[in-house]
Design an enzyme around this catalytic site. Structure first.
Site, PDB file in Angstrom:
ATOM      1  N   GLN A   1      -8.659   0.436  10.445  1.00  0.00           N
ATOM      2  CA  GLN A   1      -9.250  -0.928  10.698  1.00  0.00           C
ATOM      3  C   GLN A   1     -10.380  -1.058  12.050  1.00  0.00           C
ATOM      4  O   GLN A   1     -10.176  -0.177  13.064  1.00  0.00           O
ATOM      5  CB  GLN A   1      -8.656  -2.392  10.834  1.00  0.00           C
ATOM      6  CG  GLN A   1      -7.005  -2.340   9.683  1.00  0.00           C
ATOM      7  CD  GLN A   1      -8.232  -2.210   7.671  1.00  0.00           C
ATOM      8  OE1 GLN A   1      -9.383  -3.205   8.465  1.00  0.00           O
ATOM      9  NE2 GLN A   1      -7.542  -2.558   7.112  1.00  0.00           N
TER      10      GLN A   1
ATOM     11  N   ARG B   1       0.617  -1.805   6.534  1.00  0.00           N
ATOM     12  CA  ARG B   1       1.055  -0.296   7.196  1.00  0.00           C
ATOM     13  C   ARG B   1       1.673  -1.103   8.700  1.00  0.00           C
ATOM     14  O   ARG B   1       3.644  -0.463   8.681  1.00  0.00           O
ATOM     15  CB  ARG B   1       0.473   0.351   8.079  1.00  0.00           C
ATOM     16  CG  ARG B   1      -0.149   1.424   7.052  1.00  0.00           C
ATOM     17  CD  ARG B   1      -1.372   1.921   7.388  1.00  0.00           C
ATOM     18  NE  ARG B   1      -2.118   1.457   7.218  1.00  0.00           N
ATOM     19  CZ  ARG B   1      -3.426   1.883   7.139  1.00  0.00           C
ATOM     20  NH1 ARG B   1      -3.798   3.108   8.166  1.00  0.00           N
ATOM     21  NH2 ARG B   1      -5.274   1.363   6.919  1.00  0.00           N
TER      22      ARG B   1
ATOM     23  N   ARG C   1      -2.801  -6.649  13.049  1.00  0.00           N
ATOM     24  CA  ARG C   1      -2.558  -5.747  14.027  1.00  0.00           C
ATOM     25  C   ARG C   1      -1.410  -6.707  15.229  1.00  0.00           C
ATOM     26  O   ARG C   1      -2.285  -7.084  15.564  1.00  0.00           O
ATOM     27  CB  ARG C   1      -3.057  -4.791  14.283  1.00  0.00           C
ATOM     28  CG  ARG C   1      -3.583  -4.099  13.281  1.00  0.00           C
ATOM     29  CD  ARG C   1      -2.344  -3.318  12.320  1.00  0.00           C
ATOM     30  NE  ARG C   1      -3.112  -1.968  11.719  1.00  0.00           N
ATOM     31  CZ  ARG C   1      -3.346  -2.131  10.322  1.00  0.00           C
ATOM     32  NH1 ARG C   1      -3.599  -3.756  10.209  1.00  0.00           N
ATOM     33  NH2 ARG C   1      -3.720  -1.667   9.677  1.00  0.00           N
TER      34      ARG C   1
ATOM     35  N   ILE D   1     -22.189  -5.647 -14.608  1.00  0.00           N
ATOM     36  CA  ILE D   1     -22.772  -7.282 -14.770  1.00  0.00           C
ATOM     37  C   ILE D   1     -21.599  -8.256 -14.872  1.00  0.00           C
ATOM     38  O   ILE D   1     -20.751  -8.244 -14.868  1.00  0.00           O
ATOM     39  CB  ILE D   1     -22.977  -6.087 -15.603  1.00  0.00           C
ATOM     40  CG1 ILE D   1     -22.196  -6.490 -16.555  1.00  0.00           C
ATOM     41  CG2 ILE D   1     -23.784  -5.009 -15.810  1.00  0.00           C
ATOM     42  CD1 ILE D   1     -22.896  -5.510 -18.289  1.00  0.00           C
TER      43      ILE D   1
ATOM     44  N   LYS E   1     -11.543  -6.522  -6.323  1.00  0.00           N
ATOM     45  CA  LYS E   1     -12.656  -6.696  -5.833  1.00  0.00           C
ATOM     46  C   LYS E   1     -13.277  -6.168  -6.698  1.00  0.00           C
ATOM     47  O   LYS E   1     -14.343  -4.768  -6.740  1.00  0.00           O
ATOM     48  CB  LYS E   1     -13.271  -5.223  -4.371  1.00  0.00           C
ATOM     49  CG  LYS E   1     -11.598  -5.176  -3.221  1.00  0.00           C
ATOM     50  CD  LYS E   1     -11.884  -4.573  -2.102  1.00  0.00           C
ATOM     51  CE  LYS E   1     -11.303  -4.784  -0.519  1.00  0.00           C
ATOM     52  NZ  LYS E   1     -10.032  -4.425  -1.141  1.00  0.00           N
ATOM     53  N   LEU E   2     -13.961  -7.281  -8.042  1.00  0.00           N
ATOM     54  CA  LEU E   2     -14.326  -7.041  -8.672  1.00  0.00           C
ATOM     55  C   LEU E   2     -15.858  -6.729  -8.297  1.00  0.00           C
ATOM     56  O   LEU E   2     -16.609  -7.807  -7.594  1.00  0.00           O
ATOM     57  CB  LEU E   2     -13.912  -7.471  -9.695  1.00  0.00           C
ATOM     58  CG  LEU E   2     -13.144  -8.022 -10.129  1.00  0.00           C
ATOM     59  CD1 LEU E   2     -12.366  -8.554 -11.710  1.00  0.00           C
ATOM     60  CD2 LEU E   2     -12.495  -5.657 -11.269  1.00  0.00           C
TER      61      LEU E   2
ATOM     62  N   THR F   1     -12.643  -4.918   6.182  1.00  0.00           N
ATOM     63  CA  THR F   1     -12.953  -5.391   8.056  1.00  0.00           C
ATOM     64  C   THR F   1     -13.112  -3.094   8.413  1.00  0.00           C
ATOM     65  O   THR F   1     -13.078  -3.603   9.827  1.00  0.00           O
ATOM     66  CB  THR F   1     -11.061  -5.757   8.454  1.00  0.00           C
ATOM     67  OG1 THR F   1     -10.232  -4.835   7.732  1.00  0.00           O
ATOM     68  CG2 THR F   1     -11.475  -7.055   8.323  1.00  0.00           C
TER      69      THR F   1
ATOM     70  N   ASP G   1       0.755  -1.020  -0.199  1.00  0.00           N
ATOM     71  CA  ASP G   1      -0.162   0.126  -0.044  1.00  0.00           C
ATOM     72  C   ASP G   1       0.984   1.455  -0.127  1.00  0.00           C
ATOM     73  O   ASP G   1       0.753   2.185   1.072  1.00  0.00           O
ATOM     74  CB  ASP G   1      -1.295  -0.053   1.554  1.00  0.00           C
ATOM     75  CG  ASP G   1      -1.709  -0.980   0.781  1.00  0.00           C
ATOM     76  OD1 ASP G   1      -1.996  -1.826   0.417  1.00  0.00           O
ATOM     77  OD2 ASP G   1      -2.505  -1.706   2.072  1.00  0.00           O
TER      78      ASP G   1
END
Length: 237
Positions: free
Chosen positions: A194, A215, A185, A75, A71-72, A124, A20
């Site tokens: 989160q 992170r 974590r 349609i 995260k598709l 989350t 990230d």
């Protein structure tokens, strides 16, 4: 029809580090620092839209496992065509929102490939109030379990859920599906955005097959030591 699942052979293969980061240059540096400790990376929106898709192909071509967190949801036809092209990229995992039609379309499109399709249950970062705000009649735990059943019936290769729900999800999906848990974590660390977080050891004990950590590793002053500490905690479970 069942999408391919993935069975990790070692603790190292069960840790997925989320890249990230805002640029490919920074991601390349992180991968160099983690070489020999980490072998599996997640690439999401931030990096994907900054040249990260080509970087994902490059890493995958060298044998590194890549979890493409897209995260598709669209349609059926659009989801299927997207999955068909992602299959060609050599990715290891891909996320689809856990809507039955989208999942079935993705499973059909990935048939015969090595791509493990993961159903995203509930983010989350969401708690019960968030669920109410967006109009869901279920609390997060109930919706996660409902979507886990739907993912199983759709033939998905795994489910993404909080490690707090992993034990209940594992009872539903059985031993073979991947249960991938973000929101991990280490004890005493900052939770960031989160809300449903669990320590690495507890996630393993709860039945998670793979842990996603971003992170706590990529923002650490010593990324290698941070990753090794999490691996050690996973081994202690």
């Amino acid at each position: 029809m069942q999408a391919k699942s993935i069975q990790a052979q070692s603790i190292q293969e069960r840790l997925i580090v989320g890249l990230d980061l805002p640029t490919v240059r920074e991601a390349e540096q992180a991968v160099r620092e983690l070489d020999g400790v980490v072998s599996f990376y997640k690439i999401g929106y931030q990096l994907a839209f900054a040249g990260g898709l080509d970087f994902a192909r490059e890493l995958a071509s060298g044998g590194t496992k890549i979890f493409l967190d897209m995260k598709l949801l669209d349609i059926d036809h659009t989801v299927a065509k997207g999955v068909e092209n992602i299959v060609k990229m050599g990715m290891t995992m891909l996320t689809i929102h856990a809507y039955p039609k989208a999942m079935r379309a993705a499973v059909e499109a990935a048939r015969g490939s090595d791509l493990c399709l993961l159903a995203v249950s509930v983010l989350t970062s969401m708690d019960e109030q968030d669920m109410i705000d967006v109009g869901y009649e279920y609390d997060p735990h109930t919706l996660v379990l409902r979507r886990s059943e739907q993912a199983l019936h759709a033939g998905m290769g795994g489910i993404v859920c909080s490690a707090a729900e992993a034990e209940a999800v594992r009872r539903i999906v059985g031993p073979d599906m991947a249960v991938v848990t973000p929101g991990i974590r280490p004890a005493g660390s900052d939770h960031g955005d989160q809300k449903r977080v669990v320590t690495p050891a507890q996630a393993i004990r709860n039945g998670a097959s793979h842990l996603v950590v971003a992170r706590p590793i990529v923002a650490a002053s010593d990324r290698r030591a941070a990753a090794q500490a999490i691996l050690d905690e996973m081994r202690s479970a």
